[in-house]
Design an enzyme around this catalytic site. Structure first.
Site, short mmCIF file in Angstrom:
data_model
loop_
_atom_site.label_atom_id
_atom_site.label_comp_id
_atom_site.label_asym_id
_atom_site.label_seq_id
_atom_site.Cartn_x
_atom_site.Cartn_y
_atom_site.Cartn_z
N GLU A 108 1.96 8.06 -7.98
CA GLU A 108 0.70 8.63 -7.51
C GLU A 108 0.53 10.08 -7.97
O GLU A 108 -0.56 10.51 -8.35
CB GLU A 108 0.62 8.53 -5.99
CG GLU A 108 0.43 7.10 -5.49
CD GLU A 108 0.56 6.97 -3.98
OE1 GLU A 108 -0.42 6.56 -3.34
OE2 GLU A 108 1.63 7.30 -3.45
N GLU A 128 5.34 -0.13 -2.06
CA GLU A 128 5.23 0.05 -0.61
C GLU A 128 5.02 -1.25 0.15
O GLU A 128 5.53 -1.44 1.25
CB GLU A 128 4.09 1.03 -0.29
CG GLU A 128 4.38 2.48 -0.62
CD GLU A 128 4.01 2.85 -2.04
OE1 GLU A 128 3.93 4.05 -2.34
OE2 GLU A 128 3.82 1.93 -2.87
#
Length: 247
Positions: A108, A128
């Site tokens: 990210e 995740e």
């Protein structure tokens, strides 16, 4: 005093090295503060036209260091949102050099940069979901902006890692090179020769609609405590531990 980053300059390109190789450059509070300070320094350096971010060792960054950030997940996420917004709107060209593993919050971080280069052996992903969590640092907005909704949804819902060649095919990275840092520096230099003002205008207008949307989402999350994960599931885990990486 132990530092977690190193800032140098190669000609007109500043190089910020994430330097916690023993934990695969996992992000802790100290590193966030040093990245913020480095952005301030590069922003004020009239000789620096661009910034490259790279990792030390075999990893770019595997996301948050949960051992140091588990007590206040909401606070950690809010601070990372601020950093991501700062990087996304940075007034100079930024390039992420994915020199190895780029997972979760590490991926990210690079997606908030203007451009991205991956090493030939890099592995990228947002795992995740495999820990019943979701990307919390902007990935749900940034990834579709780069690769489109369908591919972004597949990567986030499967949690699977992809290699550098596939990342280039889907548009997640601009180029693949044996030496990601050298290629990123060359790309940063080539794409910042037109002057800082023009470069910023172009970089800012390319993803204009999407950028406005994702920045609004992050700001809304920062303003709403309920948007943070429950205390029993601390934060967006890129991996439960760097020791769980399989070779």
């Amino acid at each position: 005093m132990t530092t977690t980053t190193e800032l140098t300059r190669h000609g007109s390109v500043a190089i910020l090295r994430l330097d916690r190789p023993k934990v695969l450059n996992a992000i802790n509070e100290a590193m966030v503060g040093e990245i913020e300070a480095a952005l301030d320094q590069v922003d004020g350096d009239v000789e620096a036209r661009a910034l490259v971010i790279v990792g030390t060792g075999r990893s770019f960054c595997v996301g948050s260091d949960l051992k140091e950030g588990g007590n206040d997940p909401a606070g950690r996420i809010a601070r990372m949102h601020q950093l991501m917004l700062r990087l996304d709107g940075f007034p100079k060209v930024t390039v992420a050099a994915y020199n190895g593993l780029a997972l979760g919050g590490g991926l990210e971080l690079g997606m908030a940069c203007t451009l991205r280069v991956a090493a030939t052996d890099a592995r990228l992903g947002l795992p995740e979901i495999t820990h019943a969590l979701m990307p919390a640092y902007g990935g749900t907005q940034l990834l579709p902006r780069l690769v489109g909704y369908a591919r972004a949804a597949e990567l986030m819902l499967s949690g699977e890692m992809i290699d550098a060649a596939q990342a280039e095919r889907i548009g997640l990275v601009n180029a693949v090179a044996a030496d990601a840092l050298a290629a990123a520096v060359a790309l940063a230099d080539r794409c910042s020769r037109g002057g800082i003002t023009a470069s910023v205008e172009i970089a800012g207008h390319c993803p204009a609609a999407g950028a406005v949307h994702w920045q609004k989402v992050l700001r809304a999350k920062r303003a709403a405590p309920s948007a943070s994960p429950p205390a029993t599931k601390p934060g967006p885990a890129s991996l439960p531990s760097h020791r769980n990486i399989r070779h």
